[in-house]
Design an enzyme around this catalytic site. Structure first.
Site, PDB file in Angstrom:
ATOM      1  N   GLU A 128      41.681  78.398 -72.393  1.00  0.00           N
ATOM      2  CA  GLU A 128      40.741  79.517 -72.373  1.00  0.00           C
ATOM      3  C   GLU A 128      41.309  80.673 -73.180  1.00  0.00           C
ATOM      4  OE1 GLU A 128      38.167  82.333 -69.299  1.00  0.00           O
ATOM      5  OE2 GLU A 128      39.544  80.856 -68.492  1.00  0.00           O
ATOM      6  N   GLY A 268      47.741  85.035 -65.731  1.00  0.00           N
ATOM      7  CA  GLY A 268      48.239  84.899 -64.361  1.00  0.00           C
ATOM      8  C   GLY A 268      48.151  83.458 -63.906  1.00  0.00           C
ATOM      9  N   ALA A 269      47.016  82.818 -64.217  1.00  0.00           N
ATOM     10  CA  ALA A 269      46.810  81.416 -63.857  1.00  0.00           C
ATOM     11  C   ALA A 269      45.546  80.947 -64.560  1.00  0.00           C
ATOM     12  CB  ALA A 269      46.692  81.245 -62.341  1.00  0.00           C
ATOM     13  N   MET A 270      45.304  79.620 -64.500  1.00  0.00           N
ATOM     14  CA  MET A 270      44.147  79.053 -65.186  1.00  0.00           C
ATOM     15  C   MET A 270      43.536  77.957 -64.328  1.00  0.00           C
ATOM     16  SD  MET A 270      42.164  79.209 -67.727  1.00  0.00           S
ATOM     17  CE  MET A 270      40.690  78.196 -67.736  1.00  0.00           C
ATOM     18  N   GLU A 271      42.194  78.029 -64.171  1.00  0.00           N
ATOM     19  CA  GLU A 271      41.466  77.205 -63.205  1.00  0.00           C
ATOM     20  C   GLU A 271      41.048  75.850 -63.735  1.00  0.00           C
ATOM     21  OE1 GLU A 271      38.234  79.865 -65.199  1.00  0.00           O
ATOM     22  OE2 GLU A 271      40.321  80.035 -64.618  1.00  0.00           O
ATOM     23  N   ASN A 272      41.773  75.256 -64.669  1.00  0.00           N
ATOM     24  CA  ASN A 272      41.400  73.966 -65.251  1.00  0.00           C
ATOM     25  C   ASN A 272      40.964  72.982 -64.160  1.00  0.00           C
ATOM     26  OD1 ASN A 272      42.740  74.939 -67.765  1.00  0.00           O
ATOM     27  ND2 ASN A 272      44.563  74.652 -66.507  1.00  0.00           N
ATOM     28  N   HIS A 304      41.815  82.864 -56.007  1.00  0.00           N
ATOM     29  CA  HIS A 304      40.972  83.113 -57.181  1.00  0.00           C
ATOM     30  C   HIS A 304      40.773  81.841 -57.996  1.00  0.00           C
ATOM     31  CE1 HIS A 304      39.342  85.778 -60.377  1.00  0.00           C
ATOM     32  NE2 HIS A 304      39.809  84.823 -61.168  1.00  0.00           N
ATOM     33  N   GLU A 305      41.858  81.160 -58.310  1.00  0.00           N
ATOM     34  CA  GLU A 305      41.734  79.978 -59.170  1.00  0.00           C
ATOM     35  C   GLU A 305      41.047  78.831 -58.435  1.00  0.00           C
ATOM     36  OE1 GLU A 305      42.271  80.603 -62.203  1.00  0.00           O
ATOM     37  OE2 GLU A 305      43.286  82.497 -61.782  1.00  0.00           O
ATOM     38  N   HIS A 308      37.308  79.300 -58.397  1.00  0.00           N
ATOM     39  CA  HIS A 308      36.683  79.020 -59.692  1.00  0.00           C
ATOM     40  C   HIS A 308      36.123  77.595 -59.762  1.00  0.00           C
ATOM     41  CE1 HIS A 308      36.824  82.340 -62.406  1.00  0.00           C
ATOM     42  NE2 HIS A 308      38.137  82.496 -62.402  1.00  0.00           N
TER      43      HIS A 308
END
Length: 867
Positions: A128, A268-272, A304-305, A308
């Site tokens: 992203e 911070g992080a990624m919701e893959n 949060h992730e 998502h």
């Protein structure tokens, strides 16, 4: 259609959206993984848009070495395709077809941390917003949503763990010490949610069954020496899963949920989908290396992730202009998650403090933009507090207007109508309109209009009639009125809320809420015995500024009688800001009222210690600066320091008493009670260190501290005060945590935020030291980010050395990781309002950066700052 801006970059317009001419319905990817050279074979099943017949097949791709290309199994001659630095164009493709490409990429060279890159001994991805085009050629846009089959092959000794999106379907050994893992994602998913991880990893695992009966393995992965610090993150994943089932009725939809901790990660992080990749700071924790704030951050970011998976993955975005659709909504969801699990009043205070300090400043600065912009040149520059935090406040306003029951019905409708689709903000609002029966067309203006609105409120009382006149004022005087939910209360002299609806009103009023829909409104209340004391925007029912002529005695009284925790805190913030900004004619009386209110809280053994600690925190520099048209930097810093010193001296006895009295509670591990006690205890320590130049109490705490929260709080007091024990403590801290990058970041940030002009030289020394790692985003943020955003005393040094120091580092950082450099450059967003010659010095630093950036990220921001 696009046009060219002052930076030479093309501009993308929301109004020019057009459906993709070609869609990928299914993607099959095979990776031959190696840090130096990875080969990627992509087999794409393509379908043309019947509304755009004859459109060429154009795929996005950057920094890819083409090795082979076939269409429907036939090799393509060079005359059949055109390849440039950004696109692969194929003419003559017609009807459903299969395109296969093979390319080579170089993860070890990739310092941008976009696409596939190396972190330590592992390979991982970040796609992203537009990183996937650095992995293979693709229609890289969020409204192209194929299903996926991913084959990962690698040397088994170097990369024994191979993780991909979706569900694991096969694993086998191959010749020559290699092995293979196959993953399938059955859900239509855009390529920005693609992920893979390969490396020597271990995991913490828990098997759970979802509310709809699905067996799911929850797994949190880290390097073997770090896996013992994953326990809390794993428990947070389970809490998030259960909360989303109960609060929103959303169940998980795969057989595994993998989370991986990465030391090198820009975000911070990624919701893959099914494979979340996290900055390690939001996963790794034990009491020796993580503070209470770290634990709370882990809970929030994990939530949060995970959330998502529905608000972002199952329902994704039509285009990047809709970014707030997933981010604002999901921030609201994670805020509610933490509020339900922890202290709702303290969480709300934290969120409002961030909003006022940083997002309001963003709204007032050179980089201001609507929550949904109408145009952009570089989408990476719109991952902002406006999209995230203001976007969340818009969702919260919708929740306030509709109520919990109707809001939940609207969310159910939104998920049902858009599951598996790329949606828009209009789709989101339409679902809530259908569920509630309300027209939300005026409410939608919140997404399109820029700036923080101000409500100007005037009142009058005569012959038992109380009259309120409320007017909206916006950054753009021509902007149409917004729909603003204003929660209010009227208090009688005895502190009771007056239960009397208005006798007349040209606004809708219900349940203590005024729905402001016109530029001005008038409300009257009849039959009152005396002039009431009003409270406005309770709970921050809308992200607005309030212009009402409170006197200090009224603010102090409201701080005592407002029932919601945010209300008393807000009144004390307004009282303190009025003292610091010189707003009250009776300065001494206002200061005395503030001191008395804080003294009362400190002496209240029944008050939540975390809440008391929040009330002790004076408005920070950014919040105060936002209240001034021409920011008196030196005056604000001087006034804040003097007030803090005076309050600490006035309450030194009770501060010391509370510090010692809280010790037993503070020793009770990770319970909420213990965390709250430590929060107030360390706030007391910080105030006491203001008046004890030797910081004896902080020295004693540092020497006996058994957990990071107390050790770091004491170190901060010592370093910031320049206490005799500061150098010894700093050296001991650095040695103790030398092998842990995250803990090292903590002491570096303490040095970078020492509130003294000499911090410029200290930060320069850090940048020249062994501790400086410009390729690691966490390290850059700890040093330069902390310095520029959290140390106004040094960053705004009178000779401009702070601006020069940051400016010197930005071109190099831009060549390494453009997103990190651009976020640092945004620290100049308010420079035109800096008074005392600081604006001239800042302009000089910015002008010297012209022509020195290679990336569109930094060039876009620089052009916006200087236009």
């Amino acid at each position: 259609m696009t046009d060219s801006g002052p930076s030479g970059q093309t501009e993308t317009l929301l109004s020019d959206y057009r459906a993709p001419a070609w869609r990928v319905t299914h993607a099959e990817l095979t990776f031959e993984l190696d840090a130096d050279a990875t080969q990627v074979t992509a087999r794409l099943h393509l379908h043309p848009d019947p509304e755009q017949p004859g459109a060429p097949l154009v795929l996005d791709g950057q920094d890819l070495d083409l090795l082979a290309i076939t269409l429907d199994g036939q090799p393509l001659a060079p005359s059949r395709y055109r390849l440039d630095a950004h696109h692969l164009r194929i003419d003559g493709a017609a009807g459903d077809c299969v395109l296969e490409t093979r390319c080579r990429i170089h993860p070890a060279r990739n310092t941008r941390l976009e696409g596939l890159y190396r972190s330590g001994l592992s390979l991982l991805t970040q796609c992203e917003a537009q990183g996937f085009r650095r992995i293979t050629w693709f229609v890289d846009r969020p409204d192209v949503m194929p299903t996926w089959r991913i084959v990962l092959r690698a040397d088994k000794a170097r990369y024994p763990v191979l993780l991909g999106n979706g569900n694991p379907v096969a694993q086998s050994d191959l010749p020559e010490g290699r092995h293979e893992a196959v993953w399938e994602n059955p859900h239509p998913t855009p390529c920005y949610l693609f992920a893979l991880v390969a490396g020597r990893l271990e995991c913490r695992r828990k098997d759970v069954t979802t509310a709809d009966g699905r067996a799911v393995a929850l797994q949190v992965w880290a390097a073997p020496h770090d896996v013992h610090r994953c326990a809390y993150a794993l428990s947070a994943v389970e809490r998030a899963l259960r909360w989303d089932e109960q609060r929103f009725g959303r169940c998980y939809d795969l057989s595994v949920f993998n989370v991986v901790a990465a030391q090198d990660f820009t975000m911070g992080a990624m919701e893959n989908k099914g494979l979340n990749i996290f900055n390690a700071r939001y996963i790794l924790a034990d009491e020796d290396t993580a503070t209470d704030a770290d634990y709370q951050g882990i809970e929030s970011v994990i939530g949060h992730e995970y959330f998502h998976n529905w608000s972002g993955n199952r329902v994704t975005l039509r285009d990047w202009f809709q970014l707030a659709l997933k981010e604002g909504l999901t921030v609201f969801r994670d805020q509610e998650f933490v509020s339900d699990l922890q202290s709702r009043q303290v969480k709300r205070i934290e969120d409002v403090r961030l909003l006022r300090a940083r997002q309001f400043a963003e709204d007032a600065g050179a980089l201001a933009h609507p929550v949904r912009p109408s145009r952009y040149r570089e989408i990476n520059n719109f991952y902002t507090l406006t999209v995230y935090e203001k976007g969340a406040e818009i969702v919260r306003m919708l929740h306030t207007l509709l109520g919990e029951h109707m809001f939940r019905a609207g969310m159910d409708r939104y998920f049902a109508d858009n599951d598996g689709r790329a949606a828009t903000l209009e789709d989101f609002l339409a679902a809530h309109e259908h569920a509630s029966g309300r027209d939300l067309s005026q409410f939608a203006r919140w997404y399109a209009q820029v700036g923080t609105p101000t409500l100007e409120i005037a009142d009058a009382f005569a012959d038992g009639r109380y009259t309120l006149r409320i007017a909206q004022r916006q950054r753009d005087p021509q902007a149409a009125p917004l729909l603003i939910p204003l929660r209010y209360a009227l208090y009688a002299a005895d502190g009771r809320a007056i239960d009397a609806p208005p006798a007349s009103s040209d606004a809708r009023v219900h349940d203590g809420l005024i729905e402001l829909s016109a530029a001005t409104h008038t409300l009257t209340f009849d039959g009152l015995a005396a002039r009431p004391l009003p409270a406005f925007n309770q709970g921050l029912s809308a992200p607005i500024k309030l212009d009402y002529a409170y006197v200090p005695a009224d603010l102090a009284r409201l701080a005592r009688i407002e029932p919601d925790g945010l209300g008393p805190w807000d009144m004390l913030q307004q009282l303190a800001a009025g003292v610091l900004l010189g707003k009250f004619p009776g300065h001494a009386e206002a200061k005395a009222a503030l001191s008395a209110a804080i003294g009362g809280l400190l002496g209240d053994a029944h008050a939540d210690p975390a809440f008391v600690a929040e009330c002790m925190a004076l408005p920070d520099f950014d919040t105060l600066a936002d209240a001034q048209e021409c920011i008196d930097i030196d005056g604000l810093l001087k006034a804040r320091k003097e007030l803090l010193h005076d309050l600490a001296r006035a309450h030194s006895s009770v501060l010391r008493e509370r510090y010692h009295a809280l010790a037993p509670l503070a020793a009770d591990g990770l319970s909420g009670t213990a965390m709250a006690a430590r929060r107030l205890r360390n706030a007391c320590l910080a105030w006491l260190s203001e008046i004890d130049t030797d910081a004896r109490l902080a020295t004693a705490q540092f020497d006996v501290a058994t957990r990071m929260t107390d050790r770091l709080a004491a170190l901060r007091c010592l370093v910031h005060a320049g206490a005799p024990a500061a150098e010894r403590a700093q050296a001991a801290f650095a040695q103790r945590h030398a092998d842990d990058p995250l803990s090292t970041d903590k002491w570096l940030a303490v040095v970078a935020t020492r509130p003294h002009p000499d911090a410029v030289e200290r930060v320069r020394a850090l940048v020249d030291s062994q501790w400086w790692t410009p390729t690691n985003p966490n390290r850059v943020r700890a040093v330069l980010g902390s310095f520029s955003r959290m140390n106004p005393s040094a960053f705004h040094r009178a000779d401009g050395a702070g601006y020069a120091l940051l400016g010197e580092q930005l071109p190099l950082l831009d060549s390494i990781n453009p997103q990190v450099a651009a976020r640092l450059l945004a620290g100049f967003e308010s420079w035109r309002r800096w008074g005392g010659g600081h604006d001239r010095l800042a302009r000089g630093a910015l002008e010297r950066l012209r022509g020195r950036f290679a990336s569109p990220d930094a060039n876009d921001l620089l052009a916006r700052l200087l236009r």
